[in-house]
Design a protein around this motif. Sequence first.
Motif, short mmCIF file in Angstrom:
data_model
loop_
_atom_site.label_atom_id
_atom_site.label_comp_id
_atom_site.label_asym_id
_atom_site.label_seq_id
_atom_site.Cartn_x
_atom_site.Cartn_y
_atom_site.Cartn_z
N PHE A 89 28.22 41.69 27.53
CA PHE A 89 28.91 41.49 28.81
C PHE A 89 30.41 41.66 28.63
O PHE A 89 31.00 41.13 27.69
CB PHE A 89 28.61 40.09 29.35
CG PHE A 89 29.38 39.75 30.61
CD1 PHE A 89 28.93 40.20 31.83
CD2 PHE A 89 30.54 39.00 30.55
CE1 PHE A 89 29.62 39.90 33.00
CE2 PHE A 89 31.25 38.70 31.69
CZ PHE A 89 30.79 39.16 32.92
N SER A 90 31.02 42.41 29.52
CA SER A 90 32.47 42.58 29.49
C SER A 90 32.98 42.81 30.90
O SER A 90 32.23 43.27 31.78
CB SER A 90 32.86 43.76 28.59
OG SER A 90 32.37 44.98 29.12
N CYS A 91 34.23 42.48 31.14
CA CYS A 91 34.80 42.69 32.46
C CYS A 91 36.29 42.98 32.37
O CYS A 91 36.97 42.53 31.44
CB CYS A 91 34.56 41.47 33.36
SG CYS A 91 35.30 39.94 32.77
N ASP A 92 36.75 43.74 33.32
CA ASP A 92 38.18 44.07 33.44
C ASP A 92 38.53 43.85 34.91
O ASP A 92 38.26 44.72 35.76
CB ASP A 92 38.40 45.53 33.02
CG ASP A 92 39.87 45.94 33.19
OD1 ASP A 92 40.73 45.05 33.34
OD2 ASP A 92 40.14 47.16 33.21
N LEU A 93 39.06 42.68 35.22
CA LEU A 93 39.23 42.27 36.61
C LEU A 93 40.70 42.11 36.98
O LEU A 93 41.41 41.29 36.40
CB LEU A 93 38.50 40.94 36.86
CG LEU A 93 37.00 40.92 36.55
CD1 LEU A 93 36.45 39.52 36.81
CD2 LEU A 93 36.25 41.94 37.40
N PRO A 94 41.17 42.87 37.98
CA PRO A 94 42.52 42.65 38.50
C PRO A 94 42.52 41.45 39.44
O PRO A 94 41.64 41.32 40.29
CB PRO A 94 42.81 43.94 39.26
CG PRO A 94 41.46 44.42 39.70
CD PRO A 94 40.50 44.00 38.62
N VAL A 95 43.47 40.55 39.26
CA VAL A 95 43.50 39.35 40.12
C VAL A 95 44.90 39.11 40.68
O VAL A 95 45.26 37.97 41.01
CB VAL A 95 43.03 38.09 39.34
CG1 VAL A 95 41.55 38.18 39.05
CG2 VAL A 95 43.82 37.91 38.05
N GLY A 96 45.67 40.15 40.80
CA GLY A 96 47.00 40.00 41.37
C GLY A 96 47.67 41.34 41.56
O GLY A 96 47.19 42.37 41.07
#
Length: 285
Positions: free
Chosen positions: A10-17
Amino acid sequence: PGLELRVPEFSCDLPVGGAEAKGSISLGSVTLGGRPVVQPLRAEVSWDGRELRLQRTLRTEGGLELVTTARVLPGGNPRMTVRTELGNSSLPVSELPAGMGVQFGVERVQTAFFRGSGYLLHPRSWQGDLVLDMRGVLAGHAGMGVVQRFDYGQAVVILRQGVVRIPDARLRSERLSFLGNGLILPDGRQWAVVRVVADDEYSRAIRQVMIGSHLSQGWTSAWMKPLVTPDRRFRDIHLEGTLPNVTVDLGRRGERIAVEEAVTVLQKFLDREAAENLPGDRSSI
């Protein structure tokens, strides 16, 4: 040991701003009890400057298409909403991933969805509803070559404040029906009851299985009781305990046995019966 769910890689690359941006979530093949249930997937996540959004069709090894839409409002107390619908209009008969040789299929899916919401860091705030309505439900055992058709299957599951309620779950047909409800508390305690209703022929067959597998814990002339109508018999099966240590009263006098042990005993009996039947000599109940 119970069934083990594995979610590898499992991996993630999440923009949060910041400004609008794209991200992703990926995972490997998900397995349940050592068998693959979800194919590897990579889902795109979008950020619009205010919230994260995900929309993806997830395909399982059994051919299910789960159309999922999710939104996350980030911050000190991130809030999530999610809705998943079954994209299939029907399901061919196939063996369930949990094993036991159980086969399952649906001729027509009327309604099948899950919706949930809550603050990610506060599990007691999570809410969820699962609703199923299916027509022409097919169920059987792979080795026995027998598939029973139920006119319809329905279930409602509700999650509120850590409590899971199953107010109604049923498989109905003219000759054999299962009607149940249950409750699971946050500490793992659970109670459930399943009423089995069958005609004379099916009740005799069920009795033979209970005696032959020794789940009845002795010989009995009638494992099920007469219903109000003389051509129907019933048995209320009670499950209770603290997960994963749940027992069920399958004995002829209500003797209890661990659910996990009962499943193992029944599986061995069905496998043994299937091995004794020649491929061209199988018959339904």
